[in-house]
Motif scaffolding. Structure first.
Motif, PDB file in Angstrom:
ATOM      1  N   LYS A   1       0.797  -1.344   0.087  1.00 12.61           N
ATOM      2  CA  LYS A   1      -0.066   0.016  -0.241  1.00 12.61           C
ATOM      3  C   LYS A   1       0.931   1.164   0.007  1.00 12.61           C
ATOM      4  N   LEU A   2       2.304   1.043  -0.187  1.00 10.63           N
ATOM      5  CA  LEU A   2       3.134   2.129  -0.220  1.00 10.63           C
ATOM      6  C   LEU A   2       2.608   3.250  -1.094  1.00 10.63           C
ATOM      7  N   ARG A   3       2.551   2.865  -2.388  1.00  7.21           N
ATOM      8  CA  ARG A   3       2.348   3.635  -3.522  1.00  7.21           C
ATOM      9  C   ARG A   3       0.883   4.486  -3.516  1.00  7.21           C
TER      10      ARG A   3
ATOM     11  N   LEU B   1       0.466   8.446  -3.393  1.00  5.17           N
ATOM     12  CA  LEU B   1      -0.607   9.309  -4.363  1.00  5.17           C
ATOM     13  C   LEU B   1      -1.319  10.094  -3.595  1.00  5.17           C
ATOM     14  N   SER B   2      -1.729   9.640  -2.256  1.00  3.73           N
ATOM     15  CA  SER B   2      -2.735  10.383  -1.569  1.00  3.73           C
ATOM     16  C   SER B   2      -1.947  11.573  -0.782  1.00  3.73           C
ATOM     17  N   LEU B   3      -0.628  11.451  -0.466  1.00 11.76           N
ATOM     18  CA  LEU B   3       0.068  12.379   0.115  1.00 11.76           C
ATOM     19  C   LEU B   3       0.435  13.509  -1.129  1.00 11.76           C
ATOM     20  N   SER B   4       0.368  13.052  -2.399  1.00 10.82           N
ATOM     21  CA  SER B   4       0.916  14.033  -3.355  1.00 10.82           C
ATOM     22  C   SER B   4      -0.302  14.798  -3.880  1.00 10.82           C
ATOM     23  N   LYS B   5      -1.647  14.152  -3.441  1.00  9.49           N
ATOM     24  CA  LYS B   5      -2.777  15.111  -3.708  1.00  9.49           C
ATOM     25  C   LYS B   5      -2.739  16.244  -2.824  1.00  9.49           C
ATOM     26  N   LEU B   6      -2.443  15.818  -1.476  1.00  5.91           N
ATOM     27  CA  LEU B   6      -2.660  16.908  -0.364  1.00  5.91           C
ATOM     28  C   LEU B   6      -1.519  18.118  -0.652  1.00  5.91           C
ATOM     29  N   GLY B   7      -0.557  17.913  -1.487  1.00  2.14           N
ATOM     30  CA  GLY B   7       0.484  19.077  -1.747  1.00  2.14           C
ATOM     31  C   GLY B   7       1.781  18.633  -1.401  1.00  2.14           C
ATOM     32  N   PHE B   8       2.317  17.475  -1.093  1.00  3.33           N
ATOM     33  CA  PHE B   8       3.371  17.073  -0.686  1.00  3.33           C
ATOM     34  C   PHE B   8       4.060  16.677  -1.969  1.00  3.33           C
ATOM     35  N   ASP B   9       4.817  17.322  -2.517  1.00  6.69           N
ATOM     36  CA  ASP B   9       5.192  17.551  -3.998  1.00  6.69           C
ATOM     37  C   ASP B   9       6.614  17.056  -4.386  1.00  6.69           C
TER      38      ASP B   9
ATOM     39  N   VAL C   1       6.852  21.314   7.070  1.00  6.35           N
ATOM     40  CA  VAL C   1       6.563  19.944   7.585  1.00  6.35           C
ATOM     41  C   VAL C   1       7.431  19.000   6.599  1.00  6.35           C
ATOM     42  N   LEU C   2       7.936  18.009   7.252  1.00  3.93           N
ATOM     43  CA  LEU C   2       8.621  16.885   6.815  1.00  3.93           C
ATOM     44  C   LEU C   2       8.003  15.525   7.322  1.00  3.93           C
ATOM     45  N   VAL C   3       7.273  14.979   6.242  1.00  2.00           N
ATOM     46  CA  VAL C   3       6.738  13.523   6.668  1.00  2.00           C
ATOM     47  C   VAL C   3       7.375  12.403   6.193  1.00  2.00           C
ATOM     48  N   SER C   4       7.658  11.563   7.346  1.00  2.00           N
ATOM     49  CA  SER C   4       8.382  10.280   6.852  1.00  2.00           C
ATOM     50  C   SER C   4       7.281   9.094   6.567  1.00  2.00           C
ATOM     51  N   LEU C   5       7.288   8.762   5.088  1.00  2.00           N
ATOM     52  CA  LEU C   5       6.622   7.672   4.972  1.00  2.00           C
ATOM     53  C   LEU C   5       7.551   6.201   4.814  1.00  2.00           C
ATOM     54  N   THR C   6       7.021   5.544   5.660  1.00  2.00           N
ATOM     55  CA  THR C   6       8.029   4.318   5.981  1.00  2.00           C
ATOM     56  C   THR C   6       7.237   2.934   5.822  1.00  2.00           C
ATOM     57  N   THR C   7       7.750   2.032   5.508  1.00  3.15           N
ATOM     58  CA  THR C   7       7.396   0.658   5.434  1.00  3.15           C
ATOM     59  C   THR C   7       8.333  -0.433   5.850  1.00  3.15           C
ATOM     60  N   GLU C   8       8.071  -1.649   6.201  1.00  2.00           N
ATOM     61  CA  GLU C   8       8.984  -2.748   6.468  1.00  2.00           C
ATOM     62  C   GLU C   8       9.120  -3.749   5.361  1.00  2.00           C
ATOM     63  N   ILE C   9      10.222  -4.136   4.904  1.00  2.00           N
ATOM     64  CA  ILE C   9      10.203  -5.492   4.030  1.00  2.00           C
ATOM     65  C   ILE C   9      11.213  -6.447   4.409  1.00  2.00           C
ATOM     66  N   PRO C  10      11.197  -7.841   4.260  1.00  2.00           N
ATOM     67  CA  PRO C  10      11.916  -8.798   4.475  1.00  2.00           C
ATOM     68  C   PRO C  10      13.215  -8.535   4.152  1.00  2.00           C
ATOM     69  N   ARG C  11      14.051  -8.990   4.841  1.00  2.00           N
ATOM     70  CA  ARG C  11      15.620  -8.608   4.527  1.00  2.00           C
ATOM     71  C   ARG C  11      16.098  -9.610   3.354  1.00  2.00           C
TER      72      ARG C  11
ATOM     73  N   VAL D   1      10.597  -3.593  -2.980  1.00  2.00           N
ATOM     74  CA  VAL D   1       9.242  -2.549  -2.728  1.00  2.00           C
ATOM     75  C   VAL D   1       9.099  -1.799  -3.889  1.00  2.00           C
ATOM     76  N   LEU D   2       7.918  -1.278  -4.273  1.00  2.00           N
ATOM     77  CA  LEU D   2       7.442  -0.612  -5.323  1.00  2.00           C
ATOM     78  C   LEU D   2       8.119   0.875  -5.505  1.00  2.00           C
ATOM     79  N   SER D   3       8.800   1.258  -6.465  1.00  2.00           N
ATOM     80  CA  SER D   3       9.545   2.375  -6.784  1.00  2.00           C
ATOM     81  C   SER D   3       8.147   3.537  -6.730  1.00  2.00           C
ATOM     82  N   LEU D   4       8.669   4.748  -6.335  1.00  2.00           N
ATOM     83  CA  LEU D   4       7.724   5.854  -6.204  1.00  2.00           C
ATOM     84  C   LEU D   4       8.234   6.769  -7.344  1.00  2.00           C
TER      85      LEU D   4
END
Length: 419
Positions: free
Chosen positions: A230-232, A236-244, A277-287, A292-295
């Protein structure tokens, strides 16, 4: 009475007031070293004058953190200095790592060269450096590095009430725990009304289906944690809010949990209220399968940083066309993904743990083998005697040869007579 005994005090006096320090600047302590010899403090009046060439110096000031990479340089300079030579370690970093006390890259100076005095501080004051010079001079004169003051011992438990902490305070030897706690997306209560309103009125409704956790981590800092699949959608939702745009892409290696933390630090250029404002969008992936999907289709500024994270950690960003190629590292480098914590650190030969060349030490183990040499000495002529026996055999062939040669001459005489 020998002449050396009369000259010894003059030698010590001459060395004491003829200190020629060379400085090895690796951190901020170099500023304090310059301050010590400036006209205000004028450390030259004590009989010390900084010099640029290590071969004409007898004192080195190690100013700041020494990494394993810089250990080679320190050792190389120290070995070029004239004897007798002395070392002053400036600052907490040079003594025991300082703020890097629990880091994998820092090494105390006394593991590389023998230290005569420590100027403690972060950074130490010029007065502290001058005191260390006096301690070195006192050691030259008396043979003992003795401080001129003795600090009082204070029991802090009688003054302050100890509070429980998640991990113990620094206490060498370092490396307090092999499995450190990694604070990712950790909530913090702060006075920031705009941040809480932003989460309640905008982020929560927009990220209701894609975010697991949205918290304030500090003033002007928000963390959004999501699942890898659900990272992508969250981006997309953050981009629509103005985080460009993406300011940074980071990977945290947690081998004891068999996972990587992937962080996208995003902000806004288009909305004034979101710029701080700085937003950290984080996720965890197996080592063991770090994908993970590119953004880059959402934020093109993430492109180069995703390439770097693949180079350093081996995280595969699906959709980034550069995956599988080296971006920063040499294509022929023997080390793949060097920032992973399971990549061994090379401890080279110049890290010394116990002994230093030129210093008095216990006799080495190979010394008992020295008296065996004269025992083996008489055994050496035996092969010479054996070699002398075949000498008659070597002489006999020449005795035969002239006989053969005579027979040849007789034949020639006979041929001449017949001719």
């Amino acid at each position: 009475m020998s002449l050396d005994k009369y000259l010894e005090p003059y030698k010590k006096w001459g060395t004491k007031y003829s200190l020629w320090p060379v400085h090895l600047v690796t951190a901020c302590c170099g500023v304090e070293m310059a301050h010590t010899w400036n006209p205000t403090y004028d450390a030259e009046r004590l009989g010390s004058l900084p010099w640029h060439s290590p071969r004409q110096t007898n004192l080195i000031l190690v100013e700041g953190t020494i990494s394993f990479k810089m250990a080679r340089v320190l050792r190389y300079i120290w070995e070029q200095m004239s004897d007798p030579k002395y070392v002053i370690a400036m600052g907490s970093c040079a003594a025991e790592g300082g703020v890097f006390w629990n880091s994998y890259h820092a090494v105390p100076v006394n593991k590389i060269v023998p230290v005569d005095a420590y100027a403690i501080g972060c950074p130490p004051t010029p007065e502290a450096v001058i005191q260390m010079i006096r301690i070195v001079q006192r050691k030259i004169e008396t043979g003992e590095a003795k401080a001129n003051v003795k600090p009082k011992t204070i029991d802090l438990t009688k003054i302050f009430t100890p509070t429980p902490t998640k991990q113990p305070a620094p206490n060498p030897p370092h490396r307090i725990t092999p499995n450190p706690h990694i604070p990712v997306c950790q909530e913090k209560k702060v006075e920031w009304p705009f941040g809480y309103e932003l989460i309640t009125n905008q982020l929560m409704p927009a990220l209701r289906e894609s975010a697991k956790k949205i918290v304030v981590t500090d003033v002007n800092r928000i963390c959004v944690n999501t699942e890898p699949n659900k990272l992508r959608d969250a981006a997309l939702s953050l981009s629509k809010l103005g985080f460009d745009h993406v300011k940074s892409v980071n990977v945290i290696d947690a081998p004891h949990e068999n996972k990587f933390y992937v962080e996208y630090w995003i902000s806004s250029y288009s909305k004034k209220e979101l710029m701080p404002v700085l937003v950290s969008l984080t996720t965890e992936i197996p080592r063991d399968n770090p994908r993970v999907l590119s953004l880059i289709d959402v934020w093109p500024s993430a492109d180069y940083m995703e390439r770097e994270m693949y180079d350093f950690f081996g995280v595969w960003f699906e959709g980034n066309p550069w995956m599988g190629k080296n971006f920063l590292l040499d294509p022929d480098t023997p080390v793949k993904f060097p920032l992973r914590k399971d990549v061994p650190i090379v401890r080279e030969f110049y890290i010394i743990d116990r002994e230093f060349p030129g210093l008095p030490m216990a006799p080495p183990q190979p010394k008992p083998a020295a008296p065996q040499k004269p025992v083996q000495a008489p055994a050496q002529p035996k092969p010479t005697q054996q070699a002398s026996q075949p000498k008659p055999a070597e002489i006999t062939p020449p005795q035969v040869k002239p006989a053969q040669e005579k027979s040849g001459e007789d034949k020639r005489e006979m041929d001449d007579s017949t001719g």
